[in-house]
Design a protein around this motif. Structure first.
Motif, PDB file in Angstrom:
ATOM      1  N   SER A 442       0.876  -1.211   0.061  1.00  0.00           N
ATOM      2  CA  SER A 442       0.116   0.013   0.212  1.00  0.00           C
ATOM      3  C   SER A 442       0.905   1.268  -0.053  1.00  0.00           C
ATOM      4  O   SER A 442       1.777   1.437   0.718  1.00  0.00           O
ATOM      5  CB  SER A 442      -1.016  -0.055   1.236  1.00  0.00           C
ATOM      6  N   LEU A 443       0.532   2.263  -1.062  1.00  0.00           N
ATOM      7  CA  LEU A 443       1.282   3.266  -1.135  1.00  0.00           C
ATOM      8  C   LEU A 443       0.340   4.672  -0.594  1.00  0.00           C
ATOM      9  O   LEU A 443       0.788   5.685  -0.534  1.00  0.00           O
ATOM     10  CB  LEU A 443       1.771   3.800  -2.333  1.00  0.00           C
ATOM     11  N   ASP A 444      -0.932   4.223  -0.333  1.00  0.00           N
ATOM     12  CA  ASP A 444      -1.974   5.227   0.394  1.00  0.00           C
ATOM     13  C   ASP A 444      -1.971   6.525  -0.543  1.00  0.00           C
ATOM     14  O   ASP A 444      -2.209   7.489   0.228  1.00  0.00           O
ATOM     15  CB  ASP A 444      -1.086   5.801   1.858  1.00  0.00           C
ATOM     16  N   GLU A 445      -1.750   6.602  -1.787  1.00  0.00           N
ATOM     17  CA  GLU A 445      -2.132   7.477  -2.591  1.00  0.00           C
ATOM     18  C   GLU A 445      -2.691   6.799  -3.942  1.00  0.00           C
ATOM     19  O   GLU A 445      -2.347   5.597  -4.429  1.00  0.00           O
ATOM     20  CB  GLU A 445      -0.743   8.164  -3.083  1.00  0.00           C
ATOM     21  N   GLU A 446      -3.583   7.641  -4.631  1.00  0.00           N
ATOM     22  CA  GLU A 446      -4.317   6.977  -5.710  1.00  0.00           C
ATOM     23  C   GLU A 446      -3.411   6.858  -6.796  1.00  0.00           C
ATOM     24  O   GLU A 446      -2.472   7.556  -7.180  1.00  0.00           O
ATOM     25  CB  GLU A 446      -5.448   7.971  -5.998  1.00  0.00           C
ATOM     26  N   ILE A 447      -3.519   5.659  -7.671  1.00  0.00           N
ATOM     27  CA  ILE A 447      -2.598   5.482  -8.888  1.00  0.00           C
ATOM     28  C   ILE A 447      -3.690   5.252 -10.080  1.00  0.00           C
ATOM     29  O   ILE A 447      -4.629   4.564 -10.285  1.00  0.00           O
ATOM     30  CB  ILE A 447      -1.988   4.021  -8.679  1.00  0.00           C
ATOM     31  N   TYR A 448      -3.279   5.920 -11.178  1.00  0.00           N
ATOM     32  CA  TYR A 448      -3.858   5.806 -12.473  1.00  0.00           C
ATOM     33  C   TYR A 448      -2.948   5.365 -13.338  1.00  0.00           C
ATOM     34  O   TYR A 448      -3.235   4.558 -14.496  1.00  0.00           O
ATOM     35  CB  TYR A 448      -4.527   7.277 -12.864  1.00  0.00           C
ATOM     36  N   ALA A 449      -1.676   5.834 -13.274  1.00  0.00           N
ATOM     37  CA  ALA A 449      -0.559   5.685 -14.257  1.00  0.00           C
ATOM     38  C   ALA A 449       0.008   4.040 -14.050  1.00  0.00           C
ATOM     39  O   ALA A 449       0.008   3.446 -13.168  1.00  0.00           O
ATOM     40  CB  ALA A 449       0.666   6.542 -14.049  1.00  0.00           C
ATOM     41  N   THR A 450       0.428   3.504 -15.267  1.00  0.00           N
ATOM     42  CA  THR A 450       1.186   2.198 -15.346  1.00  0.00           C
ATOM     43  C   THR A 450       2.602   2.352 -14.989  1.00  0.00           C
ATOM     44  O   THR A 450       3.197   3.205 -15.285  1.00  0.00           O
ATOM     45  CB  THR A 450       0.811   1.540 -16.725  1.00  0.00           C
ATOM     46  N   PRO A 451       2.988   1.298 -13.959  1.00  0.00           N
ATOM     47  CA  PRO A 451       4.218   1.509 -13.611  1.00  0.00           C
ATOM     48  C   PRO A 451       5.283   0.924 -14.866  1.00  0.00           C
ATOM     49  O   PRO A 451       5.021   0.638 -15.859  1.00  0.00           O
ATOM     50  CB  PRO A 451       4.430   0.363 -12.659  1.00  0.00           C
ATOM     51  N   ALA A 463      -0.963   9.862  -7.532  1.00  0.00           N
ATOM     52  CA  ALA A 463      -1.314  11.224  -7.836  1.00  0.00           C
ATOM     53  C   ALA A 463      -0.497  12.301  -7.138  1.00  0.00           C
ATOM     54  O   ALA A 463      -0.839  13.471  -7.691  1.00  0.00           O
ATOM     55  CB  ALA A 463      -2.743  11.310  -7.138  1.00  0.00           C
ATOM     56  N   ALA A 464       0.393  11.761  -6.420  1.00  0.00           N
ATOM     57  CA  ALA A 464       1.178  13.093  -5.579  1.00  0.00           C
ATOM     58  C   ALA A 464       2.642  13.083  -5.736  1.00  0.00           C
ATOM     59  O   ALA A 464       3.394  13.681  -5.565  1.00  0.00           O
ATOM     60  CB  ALA A 464       0.912  13.120  -4.336  1.00  0.00           C
ATOM     61  N   ALA A 465       2.947  11.791  -6.259  1.00  0.00           N
ATOM     62  CA  ALA A 465       4.396  11.789  -6.185  1.00  0.00           C
ATOM     63  C   ALA A 465       4.964  10.638  -7.445  1.00  0.00           C
ATOM     64  O   ALA A 465       4.138   9.876  -7.780  1.00  0.00           O
ATOM     65  CB  ALA A 465       5.062  11.117  -5.120  1.00  0.00           C
TER      66      ALA A 465
END
Length: 472
Positions: A442-451, A463-465
């Motif tokens: 868990s990174l506790d930040e929303e993810i939209y992008a593919t790694p 969403a933040a970093a």
């Protein structure tokens, strides 16, 4: 002796020039989502195996890796930005602003910086729906800029550019006037442009194959069909019908086989299609003002009213006969994952479909094919593993036995498959059809992008970093 068709079918996946440790476009080389690196961490997070974290402005574009650097796009207020970061430290090396001629409407899942840039290892090419294409050198100096658009995509533009031979190729699917175009990598000038009259709003990033003679073909899924274009001229070499009415995932190429998934609505699952009444009948019963068109208020049912903004392709607030015909075709299309034999001439619909699978199909996430297994995660978190040769299902289950949303696509390397949920949890699976879960980080930040993956590290944008993880 082989005939010309058999020779043509001997296609190979196109490799991208540059270092083998690069990840130069959306989902890496040819969009496959696979890296040959090793020693990737299984467990990671803010307190574990973190190499660095860099705060960035928002944007849904995925990071790419080229020449020891990371590139991605973002937006800040009204500014459209391209960033270059040092891969080893995360230090921001430069930031450049692109022009912004307009602000086009966006779906809530989209952003002004959703398309992922692409690199040839020497230069960067970025696309913004609110402007067009911009190219920079690795040093950040602008090489050229080319306006493209405006667009009428109901979701906003999300497609990423790709490099093919000496061209930058961009697919621009929208409500009306869809096209695919090629621009010179050296100068950004238009080389060719081919209409895509059947294509509706979508954002499938194309793939590339080569025939036996070495000629490059561009694989571009769209509404109802996939076309293979000559990279030299933009001519359609072959095409295949049977795709969903909106396409957002990209094709995966494995030798002579192409895998593509498409989903529109639950009513496009087999056996659930809704028959749409003929336009003439609807006019007789519902055209109150007798103008020969159907407004939202005149729509015959709640389904049509709820879909109206997607159906009114002319953006004039009414549906005409052609728009109603498209509506009927869209509701008659089927959600599916298809395995397609590459090659041929003209319409290959009846000859080139190897198999089709039609349960729990994703709309946004693309597939990954890794070590003999196809992985398919749908938007609601149902993971399906399949035999790529036959379409046989190894297992279908909800990932982590938990409900979540998925916008990012799976990626794989080092005997592991990484699947990032919108909630910020990155599941790590052991490669194989049984979906063995190794960790849920868990990174506790929303993810939209593919790694992105390379050199024993995985780069994850939230969403933040931007995070870089590696074994410590």
């Amino acid at each position: 002796m082989k005939n010309s068709l058999q020779v043509f079918l001997a296609v190979i996946a196109l490799t991208v020039s540059g270092s083998a440790t690069d990840w130069p476009r959306f989902r890496g080389p040819n969009g496959a989502g696979v890296s040959e690196t090793s020693s990737l961490p299984t467990e990671f997070g803010p307190e574990k195996n973190l190499i660095w974290r860099v705060a960035l402005p928002p944007g849904h574009s995925s990071p790419i890796l080229a020449g020891g650097r990371i590139f991605l796009t973002a937006y800040q207020g009204d500014r459209l930005l391209t960033f270059s970061l040092d891969r080893s430290s995360g230090q921001i090396l430069w930031r450049r602003e692109a022009p912004r001629d307009r602000k086009e409407p966006l779906d809530t899942r989209n952003s002004p910086a959703s398309p992922t840039p692409v690199s040839d290892g020497k230069n960067i090419y970025a696309f913004f729906g609110d402007y067009g294409l911009v190219s920079y050198g690795l040093d950040g100096n602008e090489r050229w800029r080319t306006p493209v658009g405006p667009f009428t995509n109901v979701y906003g533009m999300g497609v990423s550019p790709v490099l093919v031979d000496d061209k930058v190729v961009l697919v621009c699917d929208q409500s009306k006037g869809s096209f695919i175009a090629a621009f010179g990598q050296k100068d950004g000038k238009l080389r060719w442009k081919t209409p895509r009259p059947e294509a509706l709003s979508g954002h499938s990033t194309p793939g590339v194959i080569r025939d036996a003679s070495g000629r490059s073909l561009i694989l571009a899924p769209s509404s109802f069909r996939m076309d293979a274009y000559s990279a030299e001229t933009g001519e359609i070499v072959w095409f295949l019908h049977g795709l969903a009415s909106e396409m957002k995932s990209l094709p995966i190429v494995d030798g002579e086989t192409i895998y593509i998934n498409g989903y529109n609505t639950p009513e496009n699952d087999p056996g659930k299609q809704v028959a749409i009444a003929p336009f003439e009948d609807v006019l007789k019963q519902n055209d109150a003002n007798k103008d020969g068109k159907i407004s939202k208020e005149e729509a015959p049912d709640q389904r049509t009213k709820s879909l109206f903004k997607f159906l009114a392709l002319n953006n004039d607030g009414v549906l005409d006969a052609d728009e109603w015909k498209t509506y009927a075709a869209a509701m008659g299309a089927e959600n599916s994952l298809m395995a397609i034999k590459a090659g041929g001439r003209g319409d290959v619909t009846t000859t080139n479909v190897k198999w089709k699978y039609q349960r729990a199909i994703p709309q946004l996430p693309s597939l990954v094919l890794y070590r003999g297994v196809l992985y398919m995660i749908n938007d609601g978190g149902v993971l399906t593993t399949l035999n790529p040769a036959t379409g046989e299902v190894y297992k279908q289950a909800r990932l982590r036995a938990s409900s979540d949303r998925y916008f990012a696509s799976p990626v794989a390397a080092d005997g592991k498959v990484f699947i990032a949920a919108n909630s910020g949890v990155v599941a790590v699976l052991k490669a194989g059809g049984d979906q063995e879960l190794l960790a849920a980080n868990s990174l506790d930040e929303e993810i939209y992008a593919t790694p992105a993956i390379a050199d024993g590290r995985i780069y994850i944008r939230t969403a933040a970093a931007l995070y870089c993880f590696g074994e410590k």
